[in-house]
Design a protein around this motif. Structure first.
Motif, PDB file in Angstrom:
ATOM      1  N   LYS A  39     -43.068  79.459 -75.902  1.00 25.74           N
ATOM      2  CA  LYS A  39     -41.976  78.479 -75.946  1.00 25.74           C
ATOM      3  C   LYS A  39     -42.393  77.184 -75.255  1.00 25.74           C
ATOM      4  CE  LYS A  39     -37.636  77.360 -76.815  1.00 25.74           C
ATOM      5  NZ  LYS A  39     -37.138  77.217 -78.209  1.00 25.74           N
ATOM      6  N   SER A  40     -42.998  77.306 -74.097  1.00 26.71           N
ATOM      7  CA  SER A  40     -43.431  76.140 -73.327  1.00 26.71           C
ATOM      8  C   SER A  40     -44.485  75.344 -74.087  1.00 26.71           C
ATOM      9  CB  SER A  40     -43.977  76.587 -71.978  1.00 26.71           C
ATOM     10  OG  SER A  40     -44.539  75.504 -71.272  1.00 26.71           O
ATOM     11  N   ALA A  41     -45.466  76.056 -74.667  1.00 31.52           N
ATOM     12  CA  ALA A  41     -46.541  75.386 -75.402  1.00 31.52           C
ATOM     13  C   ALA A  41     -45.997  74.660 -76.630  1.00 31.52           C
ATOM     14  CB  ALA A  41     -47.612  76.392 -75.805  1.00 31.52           C
ATOM     15  N   ALA A  42     -45.060  75.291 -77.342  1.00 31.48           N
ATOM     16  CA  ALA A  42     -44.480  74.674 -78.541  1.00 31.48           C
ATOM     17  C   ALA A  42     -43.731  73.397 -78.203  1.00 31.48           C
ATOM     18  CB  ALA A  42     -43.557  75.666 -79.240  1.00 31.48           C
ATOM     19  N   ASN A  43     -43.137  73.356 -77.016  1.00 33.28           N
ATOM     20  CA  ASN A  43     -42.366  72.175 -76.606  1.00 33.28           C
ATOM     21  C   ASN A  43     -43.240  71.014 -76.151  1.00 33.28           C
ATOM     22  OD1 ASN A  43     -39.829  73.237 -77.165  1.00 33.28           O
ATOM     23  ND2 ASN A  43     -39.613  74.164 -75.141  1.00 33.28           N
ATOM     24  N   GLN A  44     -44.522  71.281 -75.878  1.00 31.92           N
ATOM     25  CA  GLN A  44     -45.375  70.206 -75.370  1.00 31.92           C
ATOM     26  C   GLN A  44     -46.530  69.829 -76.282  1.00 31.92           C
ATOM     27  OE1 GLN A  44     -47.967  71.458 -71.950  1.00 31.92           O
ATOM     28  NE2 GLN A  44     -46.751  73.338 -72.027  1.00 31.92           N
ATOM     29  N   CYS A  45     -46.603  70.415 -77.463  1.00 33.83           N
ATOM     30  CA  CYS A  45     -47.689  70.040 -78.381  1.00 33.83           C
ATOM     31  C   CYS A  45     -47.174  69.974 -79.823  1.00 33.83           C
ATOM     32  CB  CYS A  45     -48.858  71.011 -78.278  1.00 33.83           C
ATOM     33  SG  CYS A  45     -48.456  72.696 -78.752  1.00 33.83           S
ATOM     34  N   ASN A  46     -48.013  69.430 -80.706  1.00 35.04           N
ATOM     35  CA  ASN A  46     -47.588  69.217 -82.098  1.00 35.04           C
ATOM     36  C   ASN A  46     -48.512  69.852 -83.126  1.00 35.04           C
ATOM     37  OD1 ASN A  46     -45.213  67.470 -81.730  1.00 35.04           O
ATOM     38  ND2 ASN A  46     -46.693  66.072 -80.777  1.00 35.04           N
ATOM     39  N   SER A  47     -49.429  70.696 -82.677  1.00 29.04           N
ATOM     40  CA  SER A  47     -50.329  71.342 -83.637  1.00 29.04           C
ATOM     41  C   SER A  47     -50.658  72.749 -83.179  1.00 29.04           C
ATOM     42  CB  SER A  47     -51.625  70.544 -83.790  1.00 29.04           C
ATOM     43  OG  SER A  47     -52.452  70.691 -82.642  1.00 29.04           O
ATOM     44  N   VAL A  48     -51.059  73.574 -84.134  1.00 33.17           N
ATOM     45  CA  VAL A  48     -51.450  74.953 -83.842  1.00 33.17           C
ATOM     46  C   VAL A  48     -52.689  74.979 -82.951  1.00 33.17           C
ATOM     47  CG1 VAL A  48     -52.407  77.061 -84.886  1.00 33.17           C
ATOM     48  CG2 VAL A  48     -50.413  75.958 -85.914  1.00 33.17           C
ATOM     49  N   ILE A  49     -53.645  74.094 -83.223  1.00 36.88           N
ATOM     50  CA  ILE A  49     -54.877  74.064 -82.421  1.00 36.88           C
ATOM     51  C   ILE A  49     -54.553  73.794 -80.953  1.00 36.88           C
ATOM     52  CG2 ILE A  49     -57.002  72.750 -81.987  1.00 36.88           C
ATOM     53  CD1 ILE A  49     -57.299  72.450 -85.014  1.00 36.88           C
ATOM     54  N   GLU A  50     -53.676  72.817 -80.698  1.00 42.86           N
ATOM     55  CA  GLU A  50     -53.259  72.511 -79.323  1.00 42.86           C
ATOM     56  C   GLU A  50     -52.568  73.717 -78.690  1.00 42.86           C
ATOM     57  OE1 GLU A  50     -51.436  68.479 -78.325  1.00 42.86           O
ATOM     58  OE2 GLU A  50     -51.273  68.533 -80.512  1.00 42.86           O
ATOM     59  N   LEU A  51     -51.653  74.313 -79.449  1.00 42.12           N
ATOM     60  CA  LEU A  51     -50.887  75.440 -78.940  1.00 42.12           C
ATOM     61  C   LEU A  51     -51.807  76.596 -78.545  1.00 42.12           C
ATOM     62  CD1 LEU A  51     -47.514  76.704 -80.258  1.00 42.12           C
ATOM     63  CD2 LEU A  51     -49.350  78.351 -79.968  1.00 42.12           C
ATOM     64  N   LEU A  52     -52.766  76.909 -79.427  1.00 44.62           N
ATOM     65  CA  LEU A  52     -53.693  78.014 -79.150  1.00 44.62           C
ATOM     66  C   LEU A  52     -54.564  77.726 -77.935  1.00 44.62           C
ATOM     67  CD1 LEU A  52     -54.798  78.919 -82.796  1.00 44.62           C
ATOM     68  CD2 LEU A  52     -53.291  80.257 -81.318  1.00 44.62           C
ATOM     69  N   SER A  53     -54.983  76.465 -77.795  1.00 39.04           N
ATOM     70  CA  SER A  53     -55.850  76.108 -76.662  1.00 39.04           C
ATOM     71  C   SER A  53     -55.123  76.262 -75.332  1.00 39.04           C
ATOM     72  CB  SER A  53     -56.372  74.677 -76.811  1.00 39.04           C
ATOM     73  OG  SER A  53     -55.319  73.742 -76.658  1.00 39.04           O
ATOM     74  N   ILE A  54     -53.806  76.078 -75.345  1.00 41.52           N
ATOM     75  CA  ILE A  54     -53.015  76.212 -74.122  1.00 41.52           C
ATOM     76  C   ILE A  54     -52.826  77.682 -73.746  1.00 41.52           C
ATOM     77  CG2 ILE A  54     -50.689  75.887 -73.143  1.00 41.52           C
ATOM     78  CD1 ILE A  54     -50.508  73.305 -74.811  1.00 41.52           C
ATOM     79  N   ILE A  55     -52.592  78.538 -74.749  1.00 43.85           N
ATOM     80  CA  ILE A  55     -52.201  79.931 -74.475  1.00 43.85           C
ATOM     81  C   ILE A  55     -53.373  80.916 -74.484  1.00 43.85           C
ATOM     82  CG2 ILE A  55     -50.654  81.804 -75.195  1.00 43.85           C
ATOM     83  CD1 ILE A  55     -48.977  79.773 -76.626  1.00 43.85           C
ATOM     84  N   LYS A  56     -54.403  80.626 -75.261  1.00 44.31           N
ATOM     85  CA  LYS A  56     -55.476  81.609 -75.466  1.00 44.31           C
ATOM     86  C   LYS A  56     -56.155  81.987 -74.154  1.00 44.31           C
ATOM     87  CE  LYS A  56     -59.355  80.396 -77.441  1.00 44.31           C
ATOM     88  NZ  LYS A  56     -60.404  80.009 -78.412  1.00 44.31           N
ATOM     89  N   THR A  57     -56.292  83.292 -73.935  1.00 42.99           N
ATOM     90  CA  THR A  57     -56.995  83.817 -72.765  1.00 42.99           C
ATOM     91  C   THR A  57     -57.806  85.027 -73.217  1.00 42.99           C
ATOM     92  OG1 THR A  57     -55.225  85.382 -72.206  1.00 42.99           O
ATOM     93  CG2 THR A  57     -55.086  83.174 -71.217  1.00 42.99           C
ATOM     94  N   LYS A  58     -58.520  85.637 -72.280  1.00 43.25           N
ATOM     95  CA  LYS A  58     -59.267  86.862 -72.591  1.00 43.25           C
ATOM     96  C   LYS A  58     -58.307  87.954 -73.043  1.00 43.25           C
ATOM     97  CE  LYS A  58     -62.605  90.072 -70.506  1.00 43.25           C
ATOM     98  NZ  LYS A  58     -63.325  90.443 -69.262  1.00 43.25           N
TER      99      LYS A  58
END
Length: 328
Positions: free
Chosen positions: A285-304
Motif C-alpha cells: 500500500k505504501s509503495a503504491a502511494n509513492q510511485c507510478n510504475s511497477v518497476i519502482e514498486l518492485l524496487s521498493i519492496i523486493k527483498t531476499k
C-alpha cells in the motif's frame, strides 16, 4: 492402442529447446499424439505472455503438438506446487494420457523421484529438519533443500538439485502424480543449451532461453537474430504480432492499472490477496502511494524474503481480483 504423451508448458514463446524436448519425448515414448497443458495470457513467474494464448497455441500446433488445453489462470499464476497440481489434475481427468515428459537439468528421474517422495509425504523426521533450518533463518527454498539432503543422508548426490528451476518444477510434477495416485508414467529430457534464467542470446548454440528471447523482443522490433533460436513458424507469429502492435513486452504495460488498483484497495483487501502475509500489505500500500510504475514498486519492496516473482504474482492477483479464498 495409441500412446498419448502429456506435456506441461508455457511456450512463451515456443523455441528450439521446446522443439527438441517435444521430438525427443515422442521418440522415447513412441507416442502417436501429444497433449500440451499450457498457461494462457499470464505466466507462473507473474508475467504477461508476450503474445496471447491463441497465438501461443498456433506456435505449439504448428510444431507438432496435437491438442492444447489451457491451464486455468488460478493455477497458471500460482506457486510451482499449485501450477503442477492443476496441470496434473487435467491430464489425469482426460483418462487417455500414458506419459508425462518434462525437461530437467539433472536428467535423472530416479534422483528427482527420491526427492519427490520426501516432499509428497513429508515424513516426521524431514519436518523436524525443515523446522530446524527455518529456525536458523534460512529462506524456505534453502531450508527445504538442506532438510532434504540431510533426510536422504547424501549431500553429494542431492546438492544443487533443488536450486535448478526445471528440476524444481519436475519434482512438483512427480509429487502431484504421487498425491493424485496417477498411472501416468513420467520421463525427463535433459535441458539443452542455455540455463532457464539466462538473459543473453548465446553464441555458438541454437538453444536460447525463453527469457533471453523475450529480452531481445522487448529491446527491438528487428527480431532477425532470433531466427537461429526459434522455429520458422514461431518467428513468423512473433513478427506478425510486433507489426500489428499486439506484442506485449512485460507486466509494465499494466503500470496504470496495477498502481490504481492497489491505491483504491484497503490494506485488508490487499492482505486477502494470495501470497500476502506478515504485514506485506502495508508495504504494498505504501509503495503504491509513492510511485507510478511497477518497476519502482518492485524496487521498493523486493527483498531476499519477497522475491520479484512472488511480488509480480501478487500484482496479477490484484488486477485480476483473485483472493485467497479463490485459491483455496
Amino acid at each position: 492402442m495409441s500412446n498419448v504423451l502429456g506435456i506441461i508448458a508455457e511456450y512463451n514463446p515456443f523455441h528450439n529447446g521446446h522443439l527438441h524436448h517435444l521430438i525427443e519425448s515422442k521418440k522415447i515414448t513412441n507416442s502417436d499424439y501429444t497433449i500440451a497443458i499450457m498457461s494462457g495470457n499470464f505466466t507462473q513467474r507473474g508475467e504477461v505472455s508476450i503474445v496471447d494464448k491463441w497465438e501461443k497455441t498456433r506456435m505449439a500446433i504448428s510444431n507438432g503438438v496435437d491438442l492444447v488445453i489451457e491451464l486455468p489462470t488460478l493455477y497458471a499464476i500460482s506457486s510451482a506446487e499449485n501450477f503442477a497440481s492443476g496441470a496434473i489434475k487435467i491430464l489425469n481427468s482426460l483418462g487417455i494420457v500414458d506419459f508425462l515428459s518434462f525437461g530437467s537439468e539433472s536428467n535423472d528421474i530416479s534422483l528427482l523421484d527420491d526427492i519427490a517422495n520426501v516432499l509428497a509425504f513429508e515424513p516426521a523426521q524431514y519436518k523436524t529438519l525443515l523446522s530446524h533450518e527455518l529456525a536458523r533463518g534460512e529462506s524456505f527454498p534453502k531450508a527445504r533443500e538442506n532438510a532434504v539432503m540431510m533426510y536422504l543422508n547424501n549431500v553429494r548426490r542431492f546438492a544443487n538439485v533443488l536450486s535448478s528451476p526445471n528440476n524444481i518444477l519436475g519434482i512438483e510434477y512427480l509429487k502431484s502424480l504421487k498425491r493424485q495416485k496417477s498411472k501416468i508414467k513420467p520421463i525427463t529430457i535433459k535441458r539443452e543449451g542455455s540455463k532457464y534464467n539466462d538473459t543473453k542470446i548465446p553464441r555458438g548454440s541454437r538453444f536460447a532461453s525463453a527469457t533471453a528471447i523475450r529480452n531481445l523482443c522487448q529491446s527491438t522490433d528487428d527480431i532477425t537474430p532470433l531466427q537461429k533460436f526459434i522455429p520458422e513458424t514461431t518467428f513468423d507469429i512473433l513478427e506478425e504480432n510486433i507489426k500489428k502492435g499486439t506484442f506485449v513486452k512485460n507486466i509494465s504495460v499494466f503500470d496504470k492499472e496495477i498502481i490504481y488498483t492497489l491505491r483504491k484497495m484497503s490494506t485488508d483487501e490487499i492482505a486477502n490477496l494470495p501470497d500476502v502475509s506478515e504485514g506485506l500489505e502495508f508495504a504494498l500500500k505504501s509503495a503504491a502511494n509513492q510511485c507510478n510504475s511497477v518497476i519502482e514498486l518492485l524496487s521498493i519492496i523486493k527483498t531476499k524474503r519477497y522475491t520479484q516473482t512472488r511480488l509480480q504474482r501478487i500484482l496479477l492477483y490484484a488486477i485480476l481480483g483473485v483472493t485467497k479464498k479463490d485459491i483455496e
